[in-house]
Design a protein around this motif. Structure first.
Motif, PDB file in Angstrom:
ATOM      1  N   SER A 109     -12.596  -0.027   1.512  1.00 14.32           N
ATOM      2  CA  SER A 109     -12.453  -0.971   0.406  1.00 14.32           C
ATOM      3  C   SER A 109     -12.979  -2.350   0.798  1.00 14.32           C
ATOM      4  O   SER A 109     -13.718  -2.988   0.031  1.00 14.32           O
ATOM      5  N   SER A 111       3.759   1.021  -3.286  1.00 15.66           N
ATOM      6  CA  SER A 111       3.217   0.258  -4.404  1.00 15.66           C
ATOM      7  C   SER A 111       4.019   0.429  -5.685  1.00 15.66           C
ATOM      8  O   SER A 111       4.227  -0.523  -6.440  1.00 15.66           O
ATOM      9  N   ASN A 145      -9.301   1.335  -3.273  1.00 17.99           N
ATOM     10  CA  ASN A 145      -8.124   0.636  -2.775  1.00 17.99           C
ATOM     11  C   ASN A 145      -6.853   1.385  -3.157  1.00 17.99           C
ATOM     12  O   ASN A 145      -6.658   1.759  -4.315  1.00 17.99           O
ATOM     13  N   LYS A 146      -5.985   1.582  -2.186  1.00 18.75           N
ATOM     14  CA  LYS A 146      -4.803   2.439  -2.358  1.00 18.75           C
ATOM     15  C   LYS A 146      -3.815   1.904  -3.389  1.00 18.75           C
ATOM     16  O   LYS A 146      -3.012   2.669  -3.937  1.00 18.75           O
ATOM     17  N   THR A 147      -3.853   0.618  -3.677  1.00 16.22           N
ATOM     18  CA  THR A 147      -2.886   0.040  -4.616  1.00 16.22           C
ATOM     19  C   THR A 147      -3.251   0.284  -6.073  1.00 16.22           C
ATOM     20  O   THR A 147      -2.464  -0.051  -6.973  1.00 16.22           O
ATOM     21  N   TYR A 159       0.816  -1.213   0.000  1.00 17.59           N
ATOM     22  CA  TYR A 159       0.000   0.000   0.000  1.00 17.59           C
ATOM     23  C   TYR A 159       0.850   1.264   0.000  1.00 17.59           C
ATOM     24  O   TYR A 159       0.508   2.243  -0.661  1.00 17.59           O
ATOM     25  N   LEU A 172      -5.215   6.179   6.781  1.00 19.86           N
ATOM     26  CA  LEU A 172      -4.865   4.994   5.997  1.00 19.86           C
ATOM     27  C   LEU A 172      -5.810   3.832   6.282  1.00 19.86           C
ATOM     28  O   LEU A 172      -6.289   3.154   5.366  1.00 19.86           O
ATOM     29  N   GLU A 198      -9.398   4.269   4.844  1.00 24.84           N
ATOM     30  CA  GLU A 198      -9.455   4.063   3.398  1.00 24.84           C
ATOM     31  C   GLU A 198      -9.475   2.569   3.079  1.00 24.84           C
ATOM     32  O   GLU A 198     -10.281   2.098   2.269  1.00 24.84           O
ATOM     33  N   GLN A 199      -8.575   1.796   3.713  1.00 30.92           N
ATOM     34  CA  GLN A 199      -8.534   0.357   3.479  1.00 30.92           C
ATOM     35  C   GLN A 199      -9.805  -0.318   3.986  1.00 30.92           C
ATOM     36  O   GLN A 199     -10.347  -1.227   3.341  1.00 30.92           O
TER      37      GLN A 199
END
Length: 416
Positions: free
Chosen positions: A365, A246, A388-390, A243, A358, A361-362
Motif C-alpha cells: 500500500s 478495524s 490497504n487492510k483498513t 489494521y 501483514l 500487504e501494508q
C-alpha cells in the motif's frame, strides 16, 4: 532557528522557545525565519516535523473514511495515505534546502508523518539524503509499560521489528528479568495499558491531565488487551489496532468528533491560550507546551550522532537484509546503534508468516502510494487504497479516494 511557511503560527511558537531558552539560562540566539537560505545555512541538525494542511485537513483525513464506514486516523488507513500524499514533496523540498545550504555533514532528524510513506518517498527520490526518520510511539509504549510495572523504562532492553506504526516488541527485559509476559499479563488483567494510579484517577475524575489520556487514547490503551489476547506471541504497537481491529475501532469512533477535534479543542487551543496569557501577564504554564517523549527522543538521537555514542535507538531504515525474508528495499523500523556515521542496524532472524504477510500487504500500500505520487497516477493511488487492510472493498476505496481528491485539491499532486 525556527523555520516555517506560516509566520503567524511561527511567531507564537517562537514565544515559547524564547521562554525555554531563558529558563535554561544558556547563551543561545533565537532566529525566526521564513527564508530557506537563512534558516538552513550552516545547520548541523535539522529537526523536521511538518503538518501539511494543518488540523483542518487532519480532520478530513479522519472524517471522510469514517463517513464510508472505515477507520479514520491521521497516519493509518485512508487518512494516512491522504496525509502522505500531502507530505511527500514538501519533505523533499526540506531535503533539498538542507543539501543546498546546511553543512555537508548535516543530519535531518524527521518526525513528519506518516513516517513510513515519507521514508519510502525519501528512499525513492533522494536516496543519498542525510535523513533519519523516527517515531516516538514505541518509546511512549515502553514508558507506559514502565509505569504499569513500576520500573524505569530507560533501563529496559528491547527488540522490535516492523514498519512504522506497524510493528511488535519481541523482547522486553529489565535488569536481566524477562518482562514481556509480565507486560502482556498486566494488560489482560487490568484491561488497559495504563498504570493503576492513572486508572484510579480516571475513575475518580475523567481528567487525568497527562498526554495520551484524551478519550481516543483511553480506547487505544484498552484495545491493547484485545490484540494481546488474540495475538499473544509478541507485544504490539498500539497503532496496529487500526489494521487488526478495524471493525472495533470504527464502532468506537464518533464520525462527528474525531481525534483532530480533541487536539484542536485541547492541546492546540491550550498551547496558544498559554502564549497569549504569557504575553499579557508574563506567567507561563509549562503544561501548555510539554507533551511527553517527543522532544526527549529526538534530542537524545542528535546527541548520539554528535558524540558518536553507539546508543541503541529505533529508527526507520532500508531493510537491506536486516529482516531476511522481507523485501530488500522495504523501509523497516528496527533497532540500530547510532554513531556519527548514522544508524548501524542490528540484523535479526526471519520473521513468521503471519507477520510477514501483514507487513508485505501494508508495504505494498505504501509503495503504491509513493509510485502514484511520483508518476501522478490515479490508478496507482487507487490500488494503494484498495490493498490497504483498513478498507473493505475496491468500491469503498474509490469512493474514499474521490472524496479525498476534492478535500486535498490544493495540496495533492495532480492525479490522472
Amino acid at each position: 532557528v525556527l523555520y516555517d511557511i506560516d509566520k503567524e503560527r511561527q511567531d507564537k511558537v517562537g514565544v515559547i522557545v524564547d521562554y525555554i531558552i531563558k529558563e535554561c539560562n544558556v547563551d543561545t540566539k533565537l532566529t525566526l525565519s521564513n527564508e530557506p537560505e537563512e534558516a538552513f545555512k550552516d545547520a548541523d541538525f535539522i529537526f523536521a516535523q511538518m503538518r501539511v494542511g494543518k488540523y483542518a485537513l487532519r480532520e478530513q483525513d479522519e472524517k471522510i473514511p469514517l463517513k464510508h464506514g472505515c477507520v479514520g486516523q491521521e497516519t493509518c488507513g485512508a487518512g494516512g495515505l491522504a496525509y502522505g500524499l500531502r507530505t511527500i514533496f514538501p519533505m523533499i523540498e526540506v531535503i533539498d534546502y538542507a543539501n543546498k545550504y546546511a553543512k555537508k555533514d548535516h543530519w535531518i532528524l524527521n518526525y513528519s508523518n506518516p513516517a513510513a510513506i515519507v521514508s519510502e518517498a525519501c528512499r525513492r527520490l533522494r536516496p543519498d539524503a542525510r535523513i533519519i526518520n523516527i517515531c516516538d510511539m514505541p518509546i511512549a509504549i515502553l514508558d507506559q509499560i514502565g509505569q504499569c510495572l513500576d520500573i524505569n523504562a530507560h533501563e529496559m532492553e528491547y527488540d522490535y521489528f516492523g514498519l512504522n506504526h506497524f510493528g511488535w516488541f519481541t523482547k522486553l527485559e529489565y535488569q536481566g528479568r524477562d518482562i514481556l509476559k509480565e507486560a502482556k499479563d498486566y494488560v489482560i488483567e487490568n484491561g488497559t495499558l495504563l498504570s493503576k494510579d492513572i486508572i484510579q484517577k480516571i475513575e475518580q475524575a475523567k481528567e487525568a491531565g497527562i498526554r495520551h489520556n484524551d478519550a481516543s487514547w483511553l480506547k487505544t490503551w484498552a484495545n491493547m488487551k484485545t490484540m494481546v489476547e488474540l495475538m499473544p506471541e509478541y507485544f504490539p504497537n498500539s497503532y496496529l489496532q487500526y489494521y487488526l481491529l478495524s471493525d472495533l475501532v470504527v464502532s468506537q469512533s464518533n464520525k462527528d468528533r474525531t481525534r483532530a477535534n480533541e487536539v484542536m479543542d485541547g492541546r492546540e487551543s491550550n498551547l496558544f491560550k498559554g502564549v497569549e496569557k504569557y504575553l499579557e501577564t508574563g506567567e507561563m504554564d509549562k503544561k501548555t507546551f510539554y507533551h511527553g517523549e517527543h522532544g526527549n527522543f529526538i534530542m537524545d538521537l542528535a546527541v548520539a550522532l554528535k558524540n558518536d555514542t553507539g546508543k541503541k535507538f529505533l529508527v526507520i531504515v532500508e531493510n537491506k537484509g536486516t529482516i531476511p525474508n522481507l523485501p530488500y528495499d522495504a523501509m523497516v523500523e528496527v533497532p540500530a546503534y547510532i554513531t556519527k556515521d548514522g544508524p548501524q542496524v542490528i540484523s535479526r532472524e526471519p520473521i513468521g508468516d503471519f507477520y510477514k504477510g501483514l507487513i508485505e500487504e501494508q508495504l505494498a500500500s505504501e509503495k503504491l502510494l509513493v509510485e502514484g505520487a511520483i508518476t501522478g497516477s490515479y490508478q496507482k493511488v487507487l490500488e494503494a487504497f484498495i490493498v490497504n487492510k483498513t478498507i473493505g472493498s475496491a468500491h469503498t476505496a474509490k469512493a474514499i479516494l474521490d472524496d479525498m481528491i476534492e478535500a486535498n485539491k490544493d495540496f495533492w499532486p495532480t492525479l490522472k
